[in-house]
Design a protein around this motif. Sequence first.
Motif, PDB file in Angstrom:
ATOM      1  N   THR A 214       0.794  -1.232   0.000  1.00 35.07           N
ATOM      2  CA  THR A 214       0.000   0.000   0.000  1.00 35.07           C
ATOM      3  C   THR A 214       0.826   1.282   0.000  1.00 35.07           C
ATOM      4  O   THR A 214       0.262   2.370   0.012  1.00 35.07           O
ATOM      5  CB  THR A 214      -0.917   0.039   1.240  1.00 35.07           C
ATOM      6  N   LEU A 215       2.141   1.172   0.011  1.00 30.78           N
ATOM      7  CA  LEU A 215       3.004   2.348   0.069  1.00 30.78           C
ATOM      8  C   LEU A 215       4.046   2.260  -1.041  1.00 30.78           C
ATOM      9  O   LEU A 215       4.660   1.206  -1.240  1.00 30.78           O
ATOM     10  CB  LEU A 215       3.695   2.427   1.438  1.00 30.78           C
TER      11      LEU A 215
ATOM     12  N   GLU B 278      -0.685   4.407   1.682  1.00 31.89           N
ATOM     13  CA  GLU B 278      -0.973   4.192   3.094  1.00 31.89           C
ATOM     14  C   GLU B 278       0.208   3.472   3.726  1.00 31.89           C
ATOM     15  O   GLU B 278       0.625   2.417   3.263  1.00 31.89           O
ATOM     16  CB  GLU B 278      -2.228   3.327   3.246  1.00 31.89           C
ATOM     17  N   TRP B 279       0.751   4.062   4.783  1.00 33.10           N
ATOM     18  CA  TRP B 279       1.872   3.467   5.518  1.00 33.10           C
ATOM     19  C   TRP B 279       1.264   2.564   6.568  1.00 33.10           C
ATOM     20  O   TRP B 279       0.681   3.013   7.538  1.00 33.10           O
ATOM     21  CB  TRP B 279       2.676   4.580   6.148  1.00 33.10           C
ATOM     22  N   ASN B 280       1.413   1.255   6.371  1.00 38.80           N
ATOM     23  CA  ASN B 280       0.729   0.302   7.235  1.00 38.80           C
ATOM     24  C   ASN B 280       1.714  -0.712   7.804  1.00 38.80           C
ATOM     25  O   ASN B 280       2.036  -1.712   7.184  1.00 38.80           O
ATOM     26  CB  ASN B 280      -0.381  -0.412   6.459  1.00 38.80           C
TER      27      ASN B 280
ATOM     28  N   VAL C  28       0.990  10.602   1.752  1.00 27.99           N
ATOM     29  CA  VAL C  28       0.711   9.497   2.674  1.00 27.99           C
ATOM     30  C   VAL C  28      -0.603   9.795   3.377  1.00 27.99           C
ATOM     31  O   VAL C  28      -0.725  10.747   4.133  1.00 27.99           O
ATOM     32  CB  VAL C  28       1.858   9.302   3.686  1.00 27.99           C
ATOM     33  N   LEU C  29      -1.601   8.969   3.096  1.00 31.97           N
ATOM     34  CA  LEU C  29      -2.972   9.255   3.516  1.00 31.97           C
ATOM     35  C   LEU C  29      -3.311   8.726   4.901  1.00 31.97           C
ATOM     36  O   LEU C  29      -4.215   9.247   5.555  1.00 31.97           O
ATOM     37  CB  LEU C  29      -3.940   8.675   2.486  1.00 31.97           C
ATOM     38  N   ASN C  30      -2.623   7.686   5.357  1.00 35.70           N
ATOM     39  CA  ASN C  30      -2.856   7.109   6.681  1.00 35.70           C
ATOM     40  C   ASN C  30      -1.578   6.455   7.173  1.00 35.70           C
ATOM     41  O   ASN C  30      -0.724   6.057   6.370  1.00 35.70           O
ATOM     42  CB  ASN C  30      -3.947   6.029   6.643  1.00 35.70           C
TER      43      ASN C  30
ATOM     44  N   HIS D 144      -0.591   3.372  10.081  1.00 39.32           N
ATOM     45  CA  HIS D 144      -1.034   2.378  11.060  1.00 39.32           C
ATOM     46  C   HIS D 144       0.207   1.761  11.679  1.00 39.32           C
ATOM     47  O   HIS D 144       1.019   1.161  10.981  1.00 39.32           O
ATOM     48  CB  HIS D 144      -1.899   1.307  10.399  1.00 39.32           C
TER      49      HIS D 144
ATOM     50  N   VAL E  98      -2.325  12.114  10.055  1.00 35.44           N
ATOM     51  CA  VAL E  98      -1.183  11.192   9.990  1.00 35.44           C
ATOM     52  C   VAL E  98      -0.172  11.551  11.082  1.00 35.44           C
ATOM     53  O   VAL E  98       0.376  10.660  11.740  1.00 35.44           O
ATOM     54  CB  VAL E  98      -0.538  11.221   8.588  1.00 35.44           C
TER      55      VAL E  98
END
Length: 193
Positions: A54-55, A76-78, A111-113, A115, A145
């Motif tokens: 996702t990133l 998204e950084w997950n 970067v939208l989110n 986790h 974020v």
Amino acid sequence: MHDIEPHFQWRDRYRAEDDSASPFYGRQYSEFDYSNKVYNYLLHPQWDDFGSETLYLKILFVDYDDRYAIIELIGEWNDALHNDSMHLKREVIDYLVGEGIKDFILIMEGVLNFHSDADDYYEEWYSEVTDAGGWIAMLNVLDHVADELSDARLDNYIHYGDLLNGLTWRPQKARRVHEAIEGLLQTERRRVY
């Protein structure tokens, strides 16, 4: 998201695919093959895949003499599901640290989110660069974020927040961006002490 390209103003001075010390050396890009995606959203093919689902990122500039790198991220950084910090550290950062890079500028506008999970890779990265007199800075982090990063206590390892938000970096030369952040961080250190 498919029409959002990485910043390209410095491409006449640096291209990761032409840099033999880069983890993306020799990579070929298509303007028409949209295979990378964040969930159901296709990404422009200029973004680099480094193992995360996702990133994605683009190494925008590396200066081996002044020992800094500027990396733009999108998606998204997950860490909780995909261990993105591990992929980033092992597949990109380790290469650059091995080449002497000590200052890392991460452009976070895309970067939208975030986790979180464990902070092992951040701590390792922080130790490596601070032992060399360097730092890690995130520019223009979205407010929610930044809250997620703070909840994970990553401010122990990475500089981000009001000091580094709102910087107009795009029209600047890469060296000026690095100098500006270095100056801001020195000013902040003096203020804290």
